[in-house]
Write an enzyme that holds these catalytic residues in place. Sequence first.
Site, short mmCIF file in Angstrom:
data_model
loop_
_atom_site.label_atom_id
_atom_site.label_comp_id
_atom_site.label_asym_id
_atom_site.label_seq_id
_atom_site.Cartn_x
_atom_site.Cartn_y
_atom_site.Cartn_z
N HIS A 47 3.48 -4.37 9.19
CA HIS A 47 2.72 -5.63 9.10
C HIS A 47 2.83 -6.21 7.70
O HIS A 47 2.90 -5.48 6.71
CB HIS A 47 1.26 -5.42 9.51
CG HIS A 47 0.46 -4.50 8.63
ND1 HIS A 47 -0.09 -4.91 7.44
CD2 HIS A 47 0.08 -3.22 8.79
CE1 HIS A 47 -0.77 -3.90 6.89
NE2 HIS A 47 -0.67 -2.86 7.68
N ASP A 66 0.63 -8.59 6.40
CA ASP A 66 -0.63 -9.02 5.80
C ASP A 66 -1.28 -7.88 5.03
O ASP A 66 -1.00 -6.69 5.26
CB ASP A 66 -1.59 -9.59 6.85
CG ASP A 66 -1.99 -8.57 7.91
OD1 ASP A 66 -1.10 -7.84 8.40
OD2 ASP A 66 -3.19 -8.51 8.27
N ASP A 88 0.23 -0.16 1.71
CA ASP A 88 -0.18 -0.62 3.05
C ASP A 88 0.18 -2.10 3.25
O ASP A 88 -0.66 -2.96 3.06
CB ASP A 88 -1.68 -0.42 3.19
CG ASP A 88 -2.21 -0.73 4.56
OD1 ASP A 88 -1.39 -0.80 5.51
OD2 ASP A 88 -3.43 -0.91 4.70
N GLU A 129 -2.37 -7.79 11.22
CA GLU A 129 -2.74 -6.44 11.64
C GLU A 129 -4.11 -6.05 11.11
O GLU A 129 -4.89 -5.41 11.80
CB GLU A 129 -1.67 -5.44 11.16
CG GLU A 129 -1.86 -4.01 11.68
CD GLU A 129 -2.75 -3.13 10.80
OE1 GLU A 129 -3.10 -2.02 11.24
OE2 GLU A 129 -3.10 -3.56 9.66
N GLU A 130 -4.38 -6.45 9.86
CA GLU A 130 -5.60 -6.00 9.20
C GLU A 130 -6.88 -6.54 9.83
O GLU A 130 -7.95 -6.01 9.59
CB GLU A 130 -5.55 -6.38 7.71
CG GLU A 130 -4.45 -5.70 6.91
CD GLU A 130 -4.71 -4.22 6.67
OE1 GLU A 130 -5.69 -3.68 7.23
OE2 GLU A 130 -3.93 -3.59 5.94
N GLU A 189 3.28 2.77 8.68
CA GLU A 189 2.03 2.85 7.92
C GLU A 189 2.09 4.04 6.97
O GLU A 189 2.81 5.02 7.20
CB GLU A 189 0.84 3.01 8.87
CG GLU A 189 0.54 1.79 9.72
CD GLU A 189 -0.31 0.76 9.00
OE1 GLU A 189 -0.61 0.95 7.80
OE2 GLU A 189 -0.69 -0.24 9.63
N HIS A 240 -6.30 -0.37 0.64
CA HIS A 240 -7.51 -1.20 0.61
C HIS A 240 -8.34 -0.99 -0.66
O HIS A 240 -9.41 -1.58 -0.79
CB HIS A 240 -8.40 -0.95 1.84
CG HIS A 240 -7.75 -1.24 3.15
ND1 HIS A 240 -8.46 -1.30 4.33
CD2 HIS A 240 -6.46 -1.49 3.48
CE1 HIS A 240 -7.64 -1.56 5.33
NE2 HIS A 240 -6.40 -1.68 4.82
#
Length: 409
Positions: free
Chosen positions: A90, A92, A122, A158-159, A186, A381
């Site tokens: 992903h 984003d 990520d 995705e997030e 991931e 994150h």
Amino acid sequence: MTTAHVTTQFQLPRQADFSDWPNSHAWLTHLVSFNTVSRESNLALIHCLRDALEVAGVSAEVIHNDGGDKANLLAVIGPEVEGGVVLSGHTDVVPVEGQAWDSDPFTLREADGRLYGRGSADMKGFIACCMAAVPALVGAQHEGKLMKPVIFAFSYDEEIGCLGAPRMIARLRDRLPRPAAVLVGEPTMMAIVDAHKGITDLRTTVTGKPSHSSQVYQGVSAIHLAARMVTFIEDRMQARIDCGHLDERFDVPHASLHVGRIEGGTAVNITAGECIFDWELRHLPGEDVEAMLAEIDAYAERLVAPYRERAPQVGIRSERTVETVPSLGHGDRDPAIRLCQRLLGDSRASEAVTYTTEAGQFQSEGWPTVVCGPGSIGVAHQANEYIELSQLAACDRFLAQLVREQQAG
């Protein structure tokens, strides 16, 4: 401690002989520089990847969302035959507001063998390695040695609920023969993950009847009803534990039900006319999500029934704010597990994780799917998110072996 420095140089390749094709480090530098926080458009990054692939002679399909401001990218290198391997990632990233970064989150910084930047782990690190592998893939294709395709599948949003992947997966299903495996990159520290929980996000609105608090029987408190709902939701989690609905591979070995936000009422001396709470269900592979939610809806109806005669407006309504993202682990993963073991050069066992990815969406098509990628989920994150240079190198080796594997057919 070595002196930190910022890596800024990047030039989009201009020719197909690959003499100026960036390596994974350089690709990551460029990818991190795009602010693709989910609330923003990812089109600039997607167009960059598309343009680079076209220089390499690879046709890339851009699959837009309904609003046209975001897109997936789908690219096939090699013959369009069965037995391909999908590399999924992903584009984003999560926001940086409120986090204490030591440097600009969107400028890659190197220090002590680590590359710091939002999305470095990520999961732009994996996408960078995929792009760095293009010369080897295209070279094998031109030599007629690439017997099975390698497919890039890069998604948006995705997030915030794995929103972009279903449209890309549908296109992949309709356009191409069945792949042999899907590898979702991931961050797993290059461990093989073959199971994770699914997730459903919901919002429950409780409607009561306002009245003066001194006349409580004239009204119906939405907050009081909501409190009983919240307690029941938590009790359902304990009930599943008591009934043995467990999978010890997970560090939380049962479905988790969690209320994360609640608000309601207007004043302390008024029975609340409305109360809203947001909650989530994280289910184990193979669990019946619809049955679990139906049980909670049935309780809600029993709860409000006694109040309906004097207050017909009283009600409890739950709606999904994000459609259920399926778990991973209820289908055949063995071909993808064995592939990763060969690429890694060992027979390490697969693992289970509690977080959710797009892997379950791919597996729902019947495609053997695992999660395996560079970097640690432990720094995702977070402020000062990073990926180790050694992890990029490990992923580069992994994908180089994939090129050889696809040549062997």
